[in-house]
Each structure stands twice: as structure tokens, then as C-alpha cells.
Motif scaffolding. Structure first.
Motif, PDB file in Angstrom:
ATOM      1  N   GLU A 282       0.837  -1.204   0.000  1.00 32.97           N
ATOM      2  CA  GLU A 282       0.000   0.000   0.000  1.00 32.97           C
ATOM      3  C   GLU A 282       0.872   1.255   0.000  1.00 32.97           C
ATOM      4  OE1 GLU A 282      -2.902   2.448   3.045  1.00 32.97           O
ATOM      5  OE2 GLU A 282      -2.713   0.290   3.322  1.00 32.97           O
ATOM      6  N   LEU A 283       1.881   1.274   0.875  1.00 36.15           N
ATOM      7  CA  LEU A 283       2.768   2.440   0.936  1.00 36.15           C
ATOM      8  C   LEU A 283       3.542   2.608  -0.372  1.00 36.15           C
ATOM      9  CD1 LEU A 283       4.072   1.981   4.582  1.00 36.15           C
ATOM     10  CD2 LEU A 283       2.669   3.871   3.761  1.00 36.15           C
ATOM     11  N   MET A 284       3.946   1.497  -0.969  1.00 35.72           N
ATOM     12  CA  MET A 284       4.675   1.552  -2.227  1.00 35.72           C
ATOM     13  C   MET A 284       3.812   2.161  -3.324  1.00 35.72           C
ATOM     14  SD  MET A 284       7.049  -1.471  -3.916  1.00 35.72           S
ATOM     15  CE  MET A 284       5.974  -2.730  -3.299  1.00 35.72           C
ATOM     16  N   CYS A 285       2.567   1.728  -3.403  1.00 35.87           N
ATOM     17  CA  CYS A 285       1.673   2.253  -4.435  1.00 35.87           C
ATOM     18  C   CYS A 285       1.367   3.735  -4.218  1.00 35.87           C
ATOM     19  CB  CYS A 285       0.379   1.444  -4.473  1.00 35.87           C
ATOM     20  SG  CYS A 285       0.588  -0.243  -5.093  1.00 35.87           S
ATOM     21  N   ARG A 286       1.106   4.118  -2.977  1.00 38.49           N
ATOM     22  CA  ARG A 286       0.820   5.526  -2.689  1.00 38.49           C
ATOM     23  C   ARG A 286       2.023   6.407  -3.034  1.00 38.49           C
ATOM     24  NH1 ARG A 286      -3.898   6.268  -0.084  1.00 38.49           N
ATOM     25  NH2 ARG A 286      -4.828   4.499   1.036  1.00 38.49           N
ATOM     26  N   ARG A 287       3.213   5.907  -2.730  1.00 38.35           N
ATOM     27  CA  ARG A 287       4.420   6.671  -3.045  1.00 38.35           C
ATOM     28  C   ARG A 287       4.599   6.778  -4.559  1.00 38.35           C
ATOM     29  NH1 ARG A 287       7.633   9.942   0.261  1.00 38.35           N
ATOM     30  NH2 ARG A 287       9.819   9.856  -0.371  1.00 38.35           N
ATOM     31  N   ALA A 288       4.331   5.694  -5.253  1.00 38.12           N
ATOM     32  CA  ALA A 288       4.555   5.654  -6.703  1.00 38.12           C
ATOM     33  C   ALA A 288       3.669   6.639  -7.453  1.00 38.12           C
ATOM     34  CB  ALA A 288       4.330   4.238  -7.224  1.00 38.12           C
ATOM     35  N   GLN A 301       7.222   4.115 -14.126  1.00 34.57           N
ATOM     36  CA  GLN A 301       8.528   3.486 -14.344  1.00 34.57           C
ATOM     37  C   GLN A 301       8.365   1.965 -14.402  1.00 34.57           C
ATOM     38  OE1 GLN A 301      11.102   5.326 -14.926  1.00 34.57           O
ATOM     39  NE2 GLN A 301      10.607   7.329 -14.050  1.00 34.57           N
ATOM     40  N   GLY A 302       8.976   1.340 -15.410  1.00 34.89           N
ATOM     41  CA  GLY A 302       8.825  -0.106 -15.594  1.00 34.89           C
ATOM     42  C   GLY A 302       9.295  -0.922 -14.413  1.00 34.89           C
ATOM     43  N   VAL A 303      10.408  -0.505 -13.796  1.00 31.29           N
ATOM     44  CA  VAL A 303      10.921  -1.275 -12.665  1.00 31.29           C
ATOM     45  C   VAL A 303       9.946  -1.243 -11.493  1.00 31.29           C
ATOM     46  CG1 VAL A 303      12.248   0.636 -11.638  1.00 31.29           C
ATOM     47  CG2 VAL A 303      12.966  -1.722 -11.261  1.00 31.29           C
ATOM     48  N   VAL A 304       9.250  -0.127 -11.322  1.00 28.72           N
ATOM     49  CA  VAL A 304       8.256  -0.028 -10.241  1.00 28.72           C
ATOM     50  C   VAL A 304       7.085  -0.958 -10.530  1.00 28.72           C
ATOM     51  CG1 VAL A 304       6.658   1.519  -9.046  1.00 28.72           C
ATOM     52  CG2 VAL A 304       8.959   2.313  -9.654  1.00 28.72           C
ATOM     53  N   HIS A 305       6.691  -1.040 -11.793  1.00 27.38           N
ATOM     54  CA  HIS A 305       5.640  -2.005 -12.167  1.00 27.38           C
ATOM     55  C   HIS A 305       6.055  -3.418 -11.762  1.00 27.38           C
ATOM     56  CE1 HIS A 305       4.022   0.729 -15.665  1.00 27.38           C
ATOM     57  NE2 HIS A 305       3.776   1.221 -14.462  1.00 27.38           N
ATOM     58  N   ASN A 306       7.297  -3.766 -12.033  1.00 32.70           N
ATOM     59  CA  ASN A 306       7.783  -5.107 -11.711  1.00 32.70           C
ATOM     60  C   ASN A 306       7.737  -5.357 -10.204  1.00 32.70           C
ATOM     61  OD1 ASN A 306       8.278  -5.441 -14.423  1.00 32.70           O
ATOM     62  ND2 ASN A 306      10.491  -5.095 -14.268  1.00 32.70           N
ATOM     63  N   TRP A 307       8.201  -4.371  -9.431  1.00 40.16           N
ATOM     64  CA  TRP A 307       8.197  -4.530  -7.979  1.00 40.16           C
ATOM     65  C   TRP A 307       6.787  -4.770  -7.442  1.00 40.16           C
ATOM     66  CZ3 TRP A 307      11.708   0.239  -6.505  1.00 40.16           C
ATOM     67  CH2 TRP A 307      13.028  -0.029  -6.895  1.00 40.16           C
ATOM     68  N   ILE A 308       5.858  -3.959  -7.908  1.00 34.78           N
ATOM     69  CA  ILE A 308       4.486  -4.056  -7.402  1.00 34.78           C
ATOM     70  C   ILE A 308       3.837  -5.362  -7.844  1.00 34.78           C
ATOM     71  CG2 ILE A 308       2.184  -3.036  -7.540  1.00 34.78           C
ATOM     72  CD1 ILE A 308       3.610  -0.279  -7.717  1.00 34.78           C
ATOM     73  N   ALA A 309       4.022  -5.729  -9.098  1.00 35.64           N
ATOM     74  CA  ALA A 309       3.432  -6.974  -9.595  1.00 35.64           C
ATOM     75  C   ALA A 309       4.014  -8.184  -8.877  1.00 35.64           C
ATOM     76  CB  ALA A 309       3.660  -7.097 -11.106  1.00 35.64           C
ATOM     77  N   ASP A 310       5.337  -8.210  -8.735  1.00 39.36           N
ATOM     78  CA  ASP A 310       5.977  -9.343  -8.053  1.00 39.36           C
ATOM     79  C   ASP A 310       5.517  -9.438  -6.598  1.00 39.36           C
ATOM     80  OD1 ASP A 310       7.331  -9.967 -10.353  1.00 39.36           O
ATOM     81  OD2 ASP A 310       9.259  -9.119  -9.703  1.00 39.36           O
ATOM     82  N   ALA A 311       5.360  -8.280  -5.950  1.00 35.46           N
ATOM     83  CA  ALA A 311       4.904  -8.271  -4.554  1.00 35.46           C
ATOM     84  C   ALA A 311       3.498  -8.845  -4.441  1.00 35.46           C
ATOM     85  CB  ALA A 311       4.952  -6.855  -3.996  1.00 35.46           C
ATOM     86  N   ARG A 312       2.618  -8.447  -5.365  1.00 40.68           N
ATOM     87  CA  ARG A 312       1.250  -8.955  -5.318  1.00 40.68           C
ATOM     88  C   ARG A 312       1.215 -10.469  -5.534  1.00 40.68           C
ATOM     89  NH1 ARG A 312      -2.112  -8.684  -2.485  1.00 40.68           N
ATOM     90  NH2 ARG A 312      -2.053  -6.405  -2.617  1.00 40.68           N
ATOM     91  N   ASP A 357      11.790  -4.363   1.493  1.00 42.63           N
ATOM     92  CA  ASP A 357      13.014  -3.760   0.976  1.00 42.63           C
ATOM     93  C   ASP A 357      12.745  -2.957  -0.293  1.00 42.63           C
ATOM     94  OD1 ASP A 357      16.033  -3.651   1.128  1.00 42.63           O
ATOM     95  OD2 ASP A 357      15.803  -4.519  -0.867  1.00 42.63           O
ATOM     96  N   ARG A 358      11.896  -3.483  -1.183  1.00 41.37           N
ATOM     97  CA  ARG A 358      11.533  -2.747  -2.395  1.00 41.37           C
ATOM     98  C   ARG A 358      10.756  -1.479  -2.042  1.00 41.37           C
ATOM     99  NH1 ARG A 358      15.082  -4.723  -5.907  1.00 41.37           N
ATOM    100  NH2 ARG A 358      14.722  -6.894  -6.482  1.00 41.37           N
ATOM    101  N   ALA A 359       9.879  -1.591  -1.056  1.00 41.34           N
ATOM    102  CA  ALA A 359       9.117  -0.406  -0.645  1.00 41.34           C
ATOM    103  C   ALA A 359      10.041   0.666  -0.077  1.00 41.34           C
ATOM    104  CB  ALA A 359       8.056  -0.806   0.381  1.00 41.34           C
ATOM    105  N   ILE A 360      11.046   0.238   0.697  1.00 43.54           N
ATOM    106  CA  ILE A 360      12.031   1.183   1.225  1.00 43.54           C
ATOM    107  C   ILE A 360      12.762   1.869   0.077  1.00 43.54           C
ATOM    108  CG2 ILE A 360      14.244   1.337   2.447  1.00 43.54           C
ATOM    109  CD1 ILE A 360      13.181  -0.848   4.355  1.00 43.54           C
ATOM    110  N   GLN A 361      13.170   1.081  -0.906  1.00 42.18           N
ATOM    111  CA  GLN A 361      13.904   1.630  -2.043  1.00 42.18           C
ATOM    112  C   GLN A 361      13.077   2.690  -2.773  1.00 42.18           C
ATOM    113  OE1 GLN A 361      16.942   0.742  -2.379  1.00 42.18           O
ATOM    114  NE2 GLN A 361      17.578   1.542  -4.367  1.00 42.18           N
TER     115      GLN A 361
END
Length: 407
Positions: A282-288, A301-312, A357-361
Motif C-alpha cells: 500500500e505504501l509503495m503504491c501511494r508513493r509511486a 517506471q517499468g521497474v516499479v511495475h515489476n516490484w508491485i506486480a511481483d509483490a502482489r 526492501d523494495r518499498a524502502i527503495q
């Protein structure tokens, strides 16, 4: 296994989600502000007691206990989605519902193995949320991943009194810094030379104010003292004496009691970890969607898409495995679900650490700051790769179980 939540679970989920939105999330900042004004960092902010009173008023209390005599009477499968929700605010929500470790495990021990006097003296005030407790097992001088290494001695008094004398040093004893912590369940050896290394240990109840018990210092976890959980302390038992009636169960039964305690504890941690991952997503998506970099939103950003999709994908996989494990514990018992309990204990912390860790990044400097809960979530999740048995112990046992099929 039926993947649908039953009516009671749905009702409690709706009530708990509303409780989180209305009371818990707003209380996070309030608790920090109040703690800054307390005389001791270990004193309890007033808002915590307010949350407990409201949770009890709403019937969101002792949800973890399947025994209807003492708790809500929920199965593991019913409790799993509720514990997940509390994991979204691990510093407040479990405590508010009287579902926080180590008290949960200690209450389970007392319900299963305590005698009537022990239940009246210690279980009842724990169930009421009037006191807190600690479980003293891990030691600094030995590899505590192997519980048979424990060196604390629990000996019969040599002066003819009907007492045990406890001598040893423990550390990372969760909750021991809490001023409301009134009782320790201490694991030590009553028969250190016994032939069966799994019958050498026993557990005894040691009140915190027992002469010879010294809470020496708070142990930090990645720099955090973890005030909300009552800290993690180093505790010394220097010839502390308690009546033999403080024995939990039977002499030599400590190892078996520990295993009975740790099974539910492991799955409870994994349930809450999934909630921690959901908070991070949730925090990652709100930040994005709220930050721009290099001419476009981070959400583009494509890398952010990957992080969010992989997390889900990861969270959905973990949730299914945890629910399957809960279902097996309900249907074939903890022993029958042993492999699955080990599997979730291996898989969940490491995957959630990666998500956080991805959310922190994504949050940059903010991710490691006190302005977001991510750094503290990371510390808690990473610690669970060690707590209740390190990953390698569970991997060893699970691999041997698999190999046994081919030997």
C-alpha cells in the motif's frame, strides 16, 4: 479446503478493518508522541490502554485462542485473516486485541499444561490484559537454534525446602522490559545428565519480582529497542527460588511443551507477516503515484511495475500456503501439519523482507526514516528469519523429511 471465509470470519474481518481505520492507524502517531513524554521509554502510552478497552468492548479480544473456555473459539483458518489484518500495524494492533506475542504463546501453554492454581494466578490476568509475560528460552552462551543446548539449571533445593533453584542467563526475552511483565516461563534443565536429551528440560513459572531475577538490559534489534512490544531483554537468574508447584506440566516435559508452543506461534507470525507485506505494498503504491522522477511519475517506471506486480503475486502465494497450513492444523493437528508449518516459516519472512526492501527503495531516504513504518517493519520481518527457529533449522528438517521418502 474451502477458500471462502465463513460468516463469522467475514463479520469479524469487517469489524476489525473498521477498528483499524477508526482507531489503530490514527493511534500510531499518537503513541509515538505520548511515548516521547513518558518518564521511561518502557512505560505504556495511554492510547494503548484506550485501544485495548475499545477492542474488548467490540468483542475483538483473545481471538487467537481456539479454546472457547478462554478465548474466541476460532479455528486457525478463521483466525488467519484476522491476524493478517493486525500485521498491518504490528506495534499496536496485536496488543490492542490481546493477541500479541509472547503472551499468546504463554497463554496457550497455561491453557494446555497449567494446573488450576497456575491458571487462576497467571492465566486469568493475562486473558484480561491486566499483566504481560515473557518466555525465557534463548541463551547467549550456546547455539539456541538447538534447544537441547540450553544450560540454565533448574535444581531441587538442597536445604530440604520444596523449591526449585534456577541459575542461568537468557537474552532476547521479548516483553521483559515492559513494566506490566509480571511472570516468566523459564526453560532449563532439571536432568542435565539424562539419557534422553529431549527429556532433560523442564519449564517453571518465575515471577519477575523473585529475588535473584535481574533484568539487566534491553537488547536492540537493528538499533530498535521495540518499546511497543516491551523490548527484548537480557535476564539473569542467580539462584532464584520458586516453589516446585511452579513447574509447568511435568519434569522432563519442557522440550515437548516448547514444540507445542512454537507451532501456533510460527503460523501466527506468518499470518501477521502477510499483513506487514500488504502495508508495504500500500505504501509503495501511494508513493509511486505521488512522486515524479525524470519527467514522469514513479508509477510509470517499468521497474516499479515489476516490484508491485511481483509483490502482489508473492503475497497471494504466501497467503494460500498459510491458509492451507491453518486448515491442516485444524483438521489433522499440528503434528500432521509439521511440514507445512516449516514451509511457511521458511518462505514467509524472507519473501516479506524482500517486499519491504523494495518499498524502502521506492521511498528513498524516507524509507529508512522514522516518518514511515517501513524500517521498523523490515527489522521485525528480518528478525523472524531467526526467531522461533532459524531458516536453516527448518530447511534441514524439511529436507530430511523429503529425503526420507527415497531412502
Amino acid at each position: 479446503m474451502d477458500f471462502a471465509f465463513d460468516a463469522r470470519t467475514e463479520e469479524l474481518r469487517a469489524k476489525l478493518l473498521a477498528f483499524m481505520d477508526e482507531y489503530v492507524y490514527p493511534a500510531e502517531a499518537v503513541a509515538e508522541e505520548q511515548r516521547a513524554r513518558l518518564a521511561s521509554p518502557w512505560d505504556i502510552p495511554a492510547v494503548v490502554e484506550e485501544l485495548k478497552a475499545e477492542a474488548r468492548r467490540q468483542g475483538l479480544w483473545n481471538l487467537f485462542l481456539p479454546d472457547t473456555e478462554y478465548g474466541a473459539g476460532l479455528t486457525n483458518l478463521q483466525y488467519a485473516p484476522l491476524a493478517e489484518i493486525t500485521g498491518r500495524s504490528p506495534q499496536l494492533a496485536p496488543t490492542a486485541l490481546n493477541c500479541a506475542a509472547p503472551d499468546t504463546g504463554n497463554m496457550e501453554v497455561l491453557t494446555q499444561f497449567g494446573d488450576e492454581q497456575q491458571k487462576k494466578q497467571w492465566l486469568e490476568p493475562l486473558l484480561a490484559g491486566e499483566i504481560r509475560s515473557a518466555f525465557a528460552m534463548t541463551e547467549p552462551e550456546v547455539a539456541s537454534s538447538d534447544a537441547t543446548n540450553i544450560t540454565t539449571h533448574i535444581e531441587r533445593a538442597s536445604d530440604g525446602t520444596d523449591e526449585y533453584v534456577i541459575t542461568g542467563r537468557k537474552w532476547y526475552i521479548s516483553g521483559a522490559m515492559n513494566p506490566d511483565c509480571k511472570i516468566f516461563i523459564v526453560m532449563g534443565k532439571t536432568d542435565p545428565d539424562g539419557d534422553d536429551i529431549r527429556r532433560q528440560q523442564s519449564m517453571v513459572l518465575v515471577p519477575r519480582d523473585t529475588p535473584g531475577v535481574t533484568v539487566k538490559r534491553a537488547m536492540r534489534v537493528f538499533g530498535y529497542e521495540d518499546h511497543s512490544h516491551g523490548g527484548h531483554a537480557e535476564v539473569v537468574f542467580d539462584h532464584a527460588r520458586v516453589p516446585v508447584t511452579n513447574l509447568v506440566g511435568e519434569e522432563g516435559g519442557g522440550f515437548a511443551i516448547a514444540q507445542a508452543r512454537l507451532g501456533p506461534g510460527r503460523i501466527h507470525h506468518c499470518m501477521r507477516l502477510i499483513g506487514m507485506a500488504e502495508r508495504a505494498i500500500e505504501l509503495m503504491c501511494r508513493r509511486a503515484v505521488s512522486r515524479d522522477a525524470f519527467g514522469k511519475a514513479l508509477a510509470q517506471q517499468g521497474v516499479v511495475h515489476n516490484w508491485i506486480a511481483d509483490a502482489r503475486v508473492t503475497v497471494e502465494q504466501l497467503r494460500l500456503l498459510v491458509l492451507k497450513t491453518a486448515w491442516l492444523m485444524d483438521t489433522v493437528g499440528n503434528r500432521g501439519a509439521h511440514a507445512e508449518i516449516q514451509a511457511i516459516k521458511i518462505a514467509t519472512p524472507r519473501a516479506v523482507v524482500d517486499i519491504i526492501d523494495r518499498a524502502i527503495q521506492l521511498h528513498g531516504a524516507g524509507g529508512v526514516s522514522q516518518d514511515f513504518p517501513l524500517a521498523e517493519l523490515y527489522a521485525g520481518a528480518r528478525t523472524l528469519m531467526i526467531a522461533d527457529g532459524p531458516d536453516e533449522v527448518h530447511q534441514r528438517s524439511l529436507a530430511r523429511r523429503e529425503l526420507k521418502k527415497y531412502l
